[in-house]
Scaffold this motif. Structure first.
Motif, short mmCIF file in Angstrom:
data_model
loop_
_atom_site.label_atom_id
_atom_site.label_comp_id
_atom_site.label_asym_id
_atom_site.label_seq_id
_atom_site.Cartn_x
_atom_site.Cartn_y
_atom_site.Cartn_z
N CYS A 113 0.83 -1.21 0.00
CA CYS A 113 0.00 0.00 0.00
C CYS A 113 0.87 1.26 0.00
O CYS A 113 0.62 2.20 -0.78
CB CYS A 113 -0.92 0.00 1.21
SG CYS A 113 -2.24 -1.24 1.13
N THR A 114 1.87 1.30 0.86
CA THR A 114 2.73 2.47 0.94
C THR A 114 3.54 2.63 -0.33
O THR A 114 3.72 3.75 -0.84
CB THR A 114 3.65 2.37 2.17
OG1 THR A 114 2.85 2.10 3.33
CG2 THR A 114 4.41 3.67 2.38
N VAL B 115 10.01 -0.07 -0.18
CA VAL B 115 9.56 0.36 1.15
C VAL B 115 10.09 -0.61 2.19
O VAL B 115 9.83 -1.82 2.13
CB VAL B 115 8.03 0.46 1.21
CG1 VAL B 115 7.55 0.67 2.64
CG2 VAL B 115 7.55 1.61 0.33
N VAL B 116 10.87 -0.08 3.12
CA VAL B 116 11.49 -0.88 4.17
C VAL B 116 11.05 -0.34 5.53
O VAL B 116 10.56 0.78 5.64
CB VAL B 116 13.03 -0.87 4.06
CG1 VAL B 116 13.47 -1.52 2.76
CG2 VAL B 116 13.58 0.55 4.18
N GLU B 117 11.23 -1.15 6.55
CA GLU B 117 10.87 -0.73 7.90
C GLU B 117 12.15 -0.50 8.71
O GLU B 117 12.95 -1.43 8.90
CB GLU B 117 9.98 -1.76 8.59
CG GLU B 117 9.42 -1.26 9.91
CD GLU B 117 8.16 -2.01 10.35
OE1 GLU B 117 7.51 -1.54 11.30
OE2 GLU B 117 7.83 -3.04 9.74
N ILE C 142 4.20 7.67 5.05
CA ILE C 142 4.81 6.64 5.88
C ILE C 142 3.75 5.60 6.22
O ILE C 142 2.55 5.89 6.19
CB ILE C 142 5.41 7.20 7.19
CG1 ILE C 142 4.33 7.93 8.01
CG2 ILE C 142 6.60 8.07 6.92
CD1 ILE C 142 4.81 8.38 9.39
N GLY C 143 4.20 4.41 6.51
CA GLY C 143 3.32 3.37 7.02
C GLY C 143 3.65 3.09 8.47
O GLY C 143 4.83 3.05 8.85
N VAL D 137 9.16 3.29 11.09
CA VAL D 137 8.23 3.61 10.01
C VAL D 137 8.52 2.74 8.80
O VAL D 137 9.62 2.20 8.64
CB VAL D 137 8.30 5.09 9.60
CG1 VAL D 137 7.97 6.01 10.77
CG2 VAL D 137 9.67 5.44 9.02
N ASN D 138 7.53 2.63 7.96
CA ASN D 138 7.70 2.02 6.64
C ASN D 138 7.83 3.15 5.64
O ASN D 138 6.92 3.98 5.50
CB ASN D 138 6.51 1.11 6.33
CG ASN D 138 6.46 -0.09 7.25
OD1 ASN D 138 7.04 -1.12 6.95
ND2 ASN D 138 5.78 0.04 8.38
N TYR D 139 8.97 3.18 4.94
CA TYR D 139 9.35 4.36 4.17
C TYR D 139 10.29 3.91 3.05
O TYR D 139 11.05 2.94 3.22
CB TYR D 139 10.06 5.33 5.12
CG TYR D 139 10.31 6.72 4.59
CD1 TYR D 139 9.26 7.61 4.39
CD2 TYR D 139 11.60 7.16 4.31
CE1 TYR D 139 9.49 8.90 3.93
CE2 TYR D 139 11.84 8.44 3.84
CZ TYR D 139 10.78 9.31 3.65
OH TYR D 139 11.01 10.58 3.19
N PRO D 140 10.27 4.58 1.91
CA PRO D 140 11.16 4.16 0.82
C PRO D 140 12.63 4.13 1.26
O PRO D 140 13.09 5.02 1.98
CB PRO D 140 10.91 5.22 -0.26
CG PRO D 140 9.52 5.68 -0.01
CD PRO D 140 9.37 5.67 1.49
#
Length: 475
Positions: free
Chosen positions: A167-168, A380-382, A181-182, A364-367
């Motif tokens: 999704c992110t 997208v990594v955490e 962010i996720g 966060v989940n972010y590129p």
């Protein structure tokens, strides 16, 4: 999450508009209302959008009624919107928390694979269920991103919806300049567990606050790993070997032992087994971790999963009941009083940080911008990040051990393939990711049959895909 200081004493409250996609929620929407109405240093409005407008309208009514209570210090108004454009127009922040009707989707995601001997403990991130859920979500998140681009291009988007990574990632693929962010709860639960480890093994430690556990997070959502954990100046990671020894044998339960437990029970036996085999600790619940590898869920009988201290989630648990709407009606009818609580959710603190109040450190989940240097750029990594009025600054987490990286890369590659397939409307490409999923251990022809069956069962959610020309759907 860690507050990093800063000056929370402001002369006037910053005014914030929040657009909430999924505003008809009977769960998380109430948590957001709860947190906002206890927040004293930002104020503003929340526009709630949902395909079920009446549910969003009820949440708006509840929020405004609670805002008038004498024990409420927050200054917020709530309004339901019938159109997504209207809800997001000029928003400073967008929160996404959506779910397709479980009886139309989630039930099939869980039940159909079981007919092929494929068992899933969650079915919302990977496995056959997670794959199909991702394909349903991509068109929805393209629409959200496109609306953000048109209505509030500078807003920060906070996503709670699973599959979190897909999704992110879709938000960024549709609108590369988006700020998104996720957020996920799993690492927070691991911090809570590690606070108990500190209390057990560190002399004099008592009532350790999970927020004081500093962990180095790396990986992808629900397949996240930690290789460092500190409480103040104490290395907590070093005590995992002692705790592992106490928990032996790890698959120590018997089928049937957990029949009376919650479907969401978690004894962290999978996390410790992964630690024992690979040297890093799985920073998610066992129910999620087990779905990323082929061996824990290779079962002859469903009850065998209980050996690892977890249970399969039946589709009946996903459909739930009418408690959410019933509780809402009791609130609105005055038969039950809404009680404000400490939710421990992060969204409001993150909004506060983004408007320039107290900065926070969280995961966060972010590129990937290099915070996990051995995973692909842009995926997208955490990881951990510091959030301030200047935005999100990811913290470098370092590389993963080779064998863990290999497992994580399978998830990354599949997620990237699904996003590409979603944008092209290409179910044949999506089937490549389906085949490559660790839980799809059946023959290729059976995998094709299952994939086609799931698409047919959820046909109405695949209008964005080329169904007529998809070879995978042909007999």
């Amino acid at each position: 999450m860690h507050r990093l200081g800063g000056n929370s004493r402001v002369q006037s409250r910053p005014s914030v508009k929040i657009g909430y996609v999924g505003g008809g929620s009977q769960g998380w929407a109430h948590t957001l209302i709860n947190d906002l109405l206890q927040c004293t240093d930002i104020a503003g409005s929340v526009s709630l959008y949902d395909v079920d407008y009446e549910s969003a309208a009820k949440n708006a009514k509840l929020g405004n009624r609670l805002a008038d209570r004498s024990d409420v210090s927050g200054d917020w108004t709530f309004e339901a919107r019938r159109a997504l454009d209207d809800a997001l127009a000029d928003a400073d922040c967008v929160i996404c928390s959506i779910q397709d009707p479980p009886e139309e989707t989630f039930v099939h995601d869980i039940d159909a694979p079981q007919e092929y001997g494929i068992y899933q403990t969650v079915a919302d991130t990977v496995g056959p269920g997670g794959t199909i859920r991702a394909l349903r979500a991509i068109p929805q998140y393209r629409e959200i991103a496109a609306t953000v681009r048109e209505q509030c291009p500078d807003a920060w988007v906070i996503n709670y919806t699973n599959p979190m990574t897909v999704c992110t990632r879709t938000l960024y693929e549709e609108f590369p300049d988006i700020n998104a962010i996720g957020l996920c709860h799993e690492v927070l639960e691991v911090q809570r567990f590690l606070s108990e480890i500190a209390e057990t093994y560190v002399d004099g430690a008592a009532d350790v606050d999970p927020d004081e556990i500093n962990v180095t997070v790396k990986g992808v959502n629900h397949f996240t790993w930690i290789d460092e954990a500190y409480w103040r100046d104490h290395d907590i990671f070093q005590y995992l070997d002692r705790e592992l020894e106490k928990r032996q044998p790890l698959p120590g339960f018997e089928p049937g032992d957990l029949d009376d437990d919650s479907y969401w029970t978690n004894h962290r036996r999978v996390a410790f087994d992964l630690y024992d085999r690979f040297g890093l600790f799985g920073a998610a619940g066992d129910r999620h971790l087990a779905e990323f590898v082929p061996w824990y869920l290779a079962l002859d009988e469903p009850a065998e999963i209980q050996r690892w201290g977890i249970r399969l989630t039946p589709s009946s648990a996903r459909v739930g009941g009418n408690e959410g709407p019933a509780k809402m009606n009791r609130y609105l009818d005055g038969d039950e009083e809404f009680e404000f609580t400490e939710s421990n959710e992060e969204a409001v603190d993150i909004v506060r940080a983004l408007v320039g109040l107290e900065p926070v450190k969280t995961h966060v989940n972010y590129p990937n911008r290099g915070q996990t240097p051995d995973l692909p750029t842009g995926a997208v990594v955490e990881t951990n990040a510091v959030i301030t009025g200047g935005g999100v600054d990811p913290i470098v987490a370092g590389e993963l051990p080779r064998e863990i990286r290999s497992m994580v890369m399978t998830a990354v590659n599949n997620q990237e393939t699904l996003v590409e397939a979603g944008f092209e409307g290409d179910l044949d490409l999506a089937f490549q990711a389906f085949l490559n999923d660790p839980l799809v251990t059946v023959r290729r022809d059976e995998a094709q049959e299952l994939f086609a069956e799931l698409v047919e069962l959820e046909h109405d959610y695949f209008e964005a895909y080329d169904l007529d020309d998809a070879a995978v759907l042909q007999d």
